[in-house]
Scaffold this active site. Structure first.
Site, PDB file in Angstrom:
ATOM      1  N   GLY A  46      35.676  37.928  36.505  1.00  0.00           N
ATOM      2  CA  GLY A  46      34.275  37.583  36.302  1.00  0.00           C
ATOM      3  C   GLY A  46      34.141  36.687  35.086  1.00  0.00           C
ATOM      4  O   GLY A  46      35.006  36.695  34.202  1.00  0.00           O
ATOM      5  N   GLN A  51      30.061  32.477  28.069  1.00  0.00           N
ATOM      6  CA  GLN A  51      31.489  32.466  27.728  1.00  0.00           C
ATOM      7  C   GLN A  51      32.090  31.074  27.793  1.00  0.00           C
ATOM      8  O   GLN A  51      33.186  30.846  27.285  1.00  0.00           O
ATOM      9  CB  GLN A  51      32.278  33.378  28.690  1.00  0.00           C
ATOM     10  CG  GLN A  51      31.969  34.856  28.536  1.00  0.00           C
ATOM     11  CD  GLN A  51      32.836  35.662  29.475  1.00  0.00           C
ATOM     12  OE1 GLN A  51      32.488  35.854  30.627  1.00  0.00           O
ATOM     13  NE2 GLN A  51      33.981  36.128  28.993  1.00  0.00           N
ATOM     14  N   CYS A  89      38.127  41.563  28.734  1.00  0.00           N
ATOM     15  CA  CYS A  89      37.205  40.425  28.794  1.00  0.00           C
ATOM     16  C   CYS A  89      37.946  39.161  28.369  1.00  0.00           C
ATOM     17  O   CYS A  89      38.710  39.196  27.403  1.00  0.00           O
ATOM     18  CB  CYS A  89      36.024  40.682  27.856  1.00  0.00           C
ATOM     19  SG  CYS A  89      34.801  39.365  27.816  1.00  0.00           S
ATOM     20  N   LEU A  90      37.708  38.065  29.083  1.00  0.00           N
ATOM     21  CA  LEU A  90      38.379  36.807  28.742  1.00  0.00           C
ATOM     22  C   LEU A  90      37.998  36.326  27.338  1.00  0.00           C
ATOM     23  O   LEU A  90      38.741  35.554  26.733  1.00  0.00           O
ATOM     24  CB  LEU A  90      38.035  35.727  29.770  1.00  0.00           C
ATOM     25  CG  LEU A  90      38.590  35.955  31.193  1.00  0.00           C
ATOM     26  CD1 LEU A  90      38.078  34.880  32.142  1.00  0.00           C
ATOM     27  CD2 LEU A  90      40.113  35.982  31.180  1.00  0.00           C
ATOM     28  N   HIS A 131      29.172  44.349  33.566  1.00  0.00           N
ATOM     29  CA  HIS A 131      29.852  43.695  32.439  1.00  0.00           C
ATOM     30  C   HIS A 131      29.342  42.253  32.278  1.00  0.00           C
ATOM     31  O   HIS A 131      29.005  41.829  31.178  1.00  0.00           O
ATOM     32  CB  HIS A 131      31.364  43.726  32.686  1.00  0.00           C
ATOM     33  CG  HIS A 131      32.197  43.004  31.680  1.00  0.00           C
ATOM     34  ND1 HIS A 131      33.129  43.636  30.878  1.00  0.00           N
ATOM     35  CD2 HIS A 131      32.261  41.688  31.327  1.00  0.00           C
ATOM     36  CE1 HIS A 131      33.708  42.744  30.087  1.00  0.00           C
ATOM     37  NE2 HIS A 131      33.204  41.540  30.347  1.00  0.00           N
ATOM     38  N   GLU A 132      29.285  41.518  33.405  1.00  0.00           N
ATOM     39  CA  GLU A 132      28.865  40.110  33.326  1.00  0.00           C
ATOM     40  C   GLU A 132      27.387  39.989  32.959  1.00  0.00           C
ATOM     41  O   GLU A 132      27.003  39.101  32.184  1.00  0.00           O
ATOM     42  CB  GLU A 132      29.144  39.385  34.653  1.00  0.00           C
ATOM     43  CG  GLU A 132      30.612  39.344  35.073  1.00  0.00           C
ATOM     44  CD  GLU A 132      31.568  38.916  33.973  1.00  0.00           C
ATOM     45  OE1 GLU A 132      31.187  38.119  33.104  1.00  0.00           O
ATOM     46  OE2 GLU A 132      32.714  39.405  33.981  1.00  0.00           O
ATOM     47  N   HIS A 135      26.777  40.195  29.339  1.00  0.00           N
ATOM     48  CA  HIS A 135      27.015  38.924  28.633  1.00  0.00           C
ATOM     49  C   HIS A 135      25.725  38.103  28.529  1.00  0.00           C
ATOM     50  O   HIS A 135      25.501  37.421  27.528  1.00  0.00           O
ATOM     51  CB  HIS A 135      28.058  38.079  29.376  1.00  0.00           C
ATOM     52  CG  HIS A 135      29.495  38.404  29.041  1.00  0.00           C
ATOM     53  ND1 HIS A 135      30.018  38.276  27.769  1.00  0.00           N
ATOM     54  CD2 HIS A 135      30.511  38.833  29.819  1.00  0.00           C
ATOM     55  CE1 HIS A 135      31.307  38.609  27.791  1.00  0.00           C
ATOM     56  NE2 HIS A 135      31.632  38.958  29.016  1.00  0.00           N
TER      57      HIS A 135
END
Ligand code: CO
Length: 155
Positions: A46, A51, A89-90, A131-132, A135
């Site tokens: 995701g 991000q 997470c990226l 999660h997304e 963000h």
């Protein structure tokens, strides 16, 4: 298409509330393509627009089922249950921790062609959606996780 640079924890944009998308056009669709390419190349499941440097309410998700989900202006309209599982997470590479999320969610979102859709999700997909969407509200999983730890990938 183009690979986008991923913002890392500490970047102010990751703490901002993102703006709703007002206009869906070719530029936004091309941005969605770039987001998906960046997510796949980074081996993520995701990615949220902040991000990659854009403070707008857009996410892409593919929990490795070969089905790309693109969500514009997503909103969770109902939640059910609770489940704890490990997340990463990226934007926080190498760090993992347990996060409590709703077990099931219903999310309303707009597609790249401007259609409003409703999706019911559970398990990993429900977790990834939450999660997304966090963000988009300036929340990182490390803000809500327990037992944060560093895991170095095997060489
Ligand atoms: Co993340």
């Amino acid at each position: 298409m183009a690979l986008l640079e991923i913002e890392k924890a500490g970047a102010p944009i990751l703490k901002q509330i993102c703006d709703p998308v007002k206009k869906i056009d070719g530029k936004l669709r091309s941005f969605l393509d770039d987001m998906a390419e960046t997510m796949y190349k980074s081996d993520g499941i995701g990615l949220a627009a902040p991000q990659v440097g854009r403070s707008i309410r857009v996410v892409v998700i593919d929990i490795r089922e070969g089905k790309l989900l693109e969500m514009i202006n997503p909103e969770i309209t109902s939640k059910e249950g609770a489940a704890v599982d490990s997340e990463g997470c990226l934007s926080v590479p190498g760090i993992f921790g347990e996060v409590e999320r709703s077990e099931k969610v219903t999310v309303d979102y707009t597609t790249r062609y401007g259609k409003r859709r409703k999706l019911e999700a559970d398990g990993l997909l429900a977790r990834c959606i939450q999660h997304e969407l966090d963000h988009l509200n300036g929340i990182l999983f490390i803000d809500v996780a327990k037992n944060l730890r560093q895991e170095t990938p095997e060489p």
